[in-house]
Design a protein around this motif. Structure first.
Motif, short mmCIF file in Angstrom:
data_model
loop_
_atom_site.label_atom_id
_atom_site.label_comp_id
_atom_site.label_asym_id
_atom_site.label_seq_id
_atom_site.Cartn_x
_atom_site.Cartn_y
_atom_site.Cartn_z
N ALA A 139 0.86 -1.18 0.00
CA ALA A 139 0.00 0.00 0.00
C ALA A 139 0.89 1.24 0.00
CB ALA A 139 -0.91 0.01 1.22
N VAL A 140 0.64 2.14 -0.92
CA VAL A 140 1.37 3.40 -0.97
C VAL A 140 0.53 4.47 -0.28
CG1 VAL A 140 2.34 5.20 -2.45
CG2 VAL A 140 2.56 2.79 -3.10
N GLN A 150 5.45 7.26 -6.55
CA GLN A 150 5.87 6.08 -5.81
C GLN A 150 5.04 4.87 -6.18
OE1 GLN A 150 5.78 7.76 -1.71
NE2 GLN A 150 7.88 7.02 -1.57
N ALA A 151 3.73 5.06 -6.36
CA ALA A 151 2.87 3.94 -6.71
C ALA A 151 3.29 3.33 -8.05
CB ALA A 151 1.42 4.40 -6.77
N ASP A 159 2.51 -7.20 -8.14
CA ASP A 159 1.27 -7.08 -8.93
C ASP A 159 0.09 -6.66 -8.06
OD1 ASP A 159 2.55 -7.96 -11.25
OD2 ASP A 159 2.18 -10.07 -10.79
N ASP A 160 0.31 -6.58 -6.75
CA ASP A 160 -0.77 -6.28 -5.80
C ASP A 160 -0.43 -5.00 -5.06
OD1 ASP A 160 -2.77 -6.24 -3.92
OD2 ASP A 160 -2.57 -8.34 -3.35
N LEU A 161 -0.86 -3.89 -5.64
CA LEU A 161 -0.51 -2.58 -5.08
C LEU A 161 -1.72 -1.66 -5.10
CD1 LEU A 161 2.75 -0.64 -5.53
CD2 LEU A 161 0.60 0.57 -5.92
N ARG A 182 -1.81 0.51 -15.15
CA ARG A 182 -0.86 -0.38 -14.48
C ARG A 182 -1.53 -1.27 -13.44
NH1 ARG A 182 1.61 3.76 -16.59
NH2 ARG A 182 3.82 3.70 -17.14
N GLY A 183 -2.85 -1.23 -13.40
CA GLY A 183 -3.58 -2.10 -12.49
C GLY A 183 -3.47 -1.70 -11.03
N ILE A 184 -3.30 -0.40 -10.78
CA ILE A 184 -3.16 0.09 -9.41
C ILE A 184 -4.49 0.66 -8.93
CG2 ILE A 184 -1.97 1.74 -7.90
CD1 ILE A 184 0.37 1.66 -9.91
N ALA A 185 -5.05 0.07 -7.89
CA ALA A 185 -6.31 0.56 -7.33
C ALA A 185 -6.06 1.81 -6.49
CB ALA A 185 -6.96 -0.53 -6.48
N VAL A 186 -7.06 2.67 -6.42
CA VAL A 186 -6.98 3.88 -5.61
C VAL A 186 -8.07 3.84 -4.55
CG1 VAL A 186 -7.11 6.40 -5.60
CG2 VAL A 186 -6.05 5.21 -7.55
N VAL A 187 -7.67 4.02 -3.29
CA VAL A 187 -8.62 4.03 -2.18
C VAL A 187 -8.58 5.40 -1.52
CG1 VAL A 187 -9.21 3.04 0.06
CG2 VAL A 187 -8.36 1.56 -1.77
#
Length: 298
Positions: A139-140, A150-151, A159-161, A182-187
């Motif tokens: 988690a960034v 950074q992310a 692959d899990d970020l 890039r397959g990066i989820a945002v929370v």
């Protein structure tokens, strides 16, 4: 005199001692990377503990006739052609030249549990820690202008970020497109605390009660160089080119020389991005320039 007994200071002191100069290192014994398990990207010394690296460095300084004095420099002033430095215990030491290598301080986001795990499973540098957390849930924690950067960078190691926006705004459309691609989820949401079980990081708890699982957290600390010695001598810190939110350092020429005659800098105190091996190399280069100045001075 060298103030700061980290890689830059010890490398500089060894170089000066090998140049037949009288040199003393003043060090307060609180290295920035003390929590880390090992130093990386240092050719032939990869994985060595920070404590062992510094112990070997102190041994090298003394082997060539230099000395290492435990203590904290709290004040300084010019004196003739040199300097007088006052230590916390009241002792005053004089020197013809002064090299400051006191590094910097990492100012972390105000999240419960973050400081205690910094350097372990809370990290900031992919080249220092990326290999160790490769393939894990990362988690960034965005806390400044470097979150999206950074992310995208740490995505190379897993692959899990997920990017936690925390106190920052949602990514701009072009940034969001990069993250999605890039397959990066945002929370979205402020992070309240770390969730730790049996001394193992399990995730983070948001202020609204949601939980996000992760095995490692990436932060972007504000990196600040602060020195009463440099302040006393009239040298003032300046903002990083990307702004004060990234950090503050003291200015110096590429040689390490400053606008104050006889005052030199090396390592993180003047370069936020210097890794351990970079700081050590800077110490050698600056010491060589300082020695040449003394040669020419006669």
């Amino acid at each position: 005199m060298v103030i700061g007994g980290g890689p830059a200071g010890l490398s500089a002191a060894t170089t000066l001692a090998r140049s037949l100069r009288s040199v003393v290192v003043i060090d307060d014994g609180h290295p920035r990377n003390a929590p880390a398990a090992g130093v990386h990207n240092f050719l032939t010394r990869d994985g060595v503990s920070p404590a062992d690296l510094l112990a070997a460095g102190r041994d090298e300084v003394t082997r060539y006739g230099g000395s290492v004095r435990p203590g904290r420099a709290v004040a300084a002033r010019t004196s003739g052609d040199g300097f007088q430095v006052t230590l916390a215990d009241g002792d005053v030491i004089e020197a013809r030249r002064l090299l400051v290598t006191t590094g910097l301080t990492d100012e972390l986001p105000d999240v419960a549990g973050l400081r205690e795990r910094f350097g372990r499973d809370v990290v900031h540098c992919p080249y220092c820690h990326g290999w160790e957390i490769r393939g894990r849930r990362i988690a960034v924690l965005a806390s400044g202008p470097m979150g999206v950067h950074q992310a995208i960078l740490f995505r190379q190691w897993t692959d899990d970020l997920v990017l936690l926006t925390h106190t920052t705004e949602a990514p701009a459309p072009e940034q969001a497109a990069l993250l999605t691609g890039r397959g990066i989820a945002v929370v979205a949401g402020v992070v309240d605390r770390l969730e730790v079980d049996d001394d193992r990081l399990r995730g983070v708890r948001l202020a609204d009660g949601r939980s996000v699982g992760c095995d490692a957290i990436v932060v972007g600390p504000r990196m600040v160089a602060s020195s009463p010695v440099l302040d006393d001598l009239g040298l003032k810190p300046v903002a990083h080119p990307m702004g004060e939110a990234v950090g503050m350092t003291y200015p110096a020429e590429p040689t390490g020389a400053t606008t104050v005659p006889g005052l030199w800098l090396a390592g993180n105190v003047t370069d936020l991005q210097a890794q351990v091996i970079t700081a050590a190399a800077q110490g050698v280069a600056v010491a060589a320039a300082l020695n040449m100045e003394l040669v020419l001075a006669g």
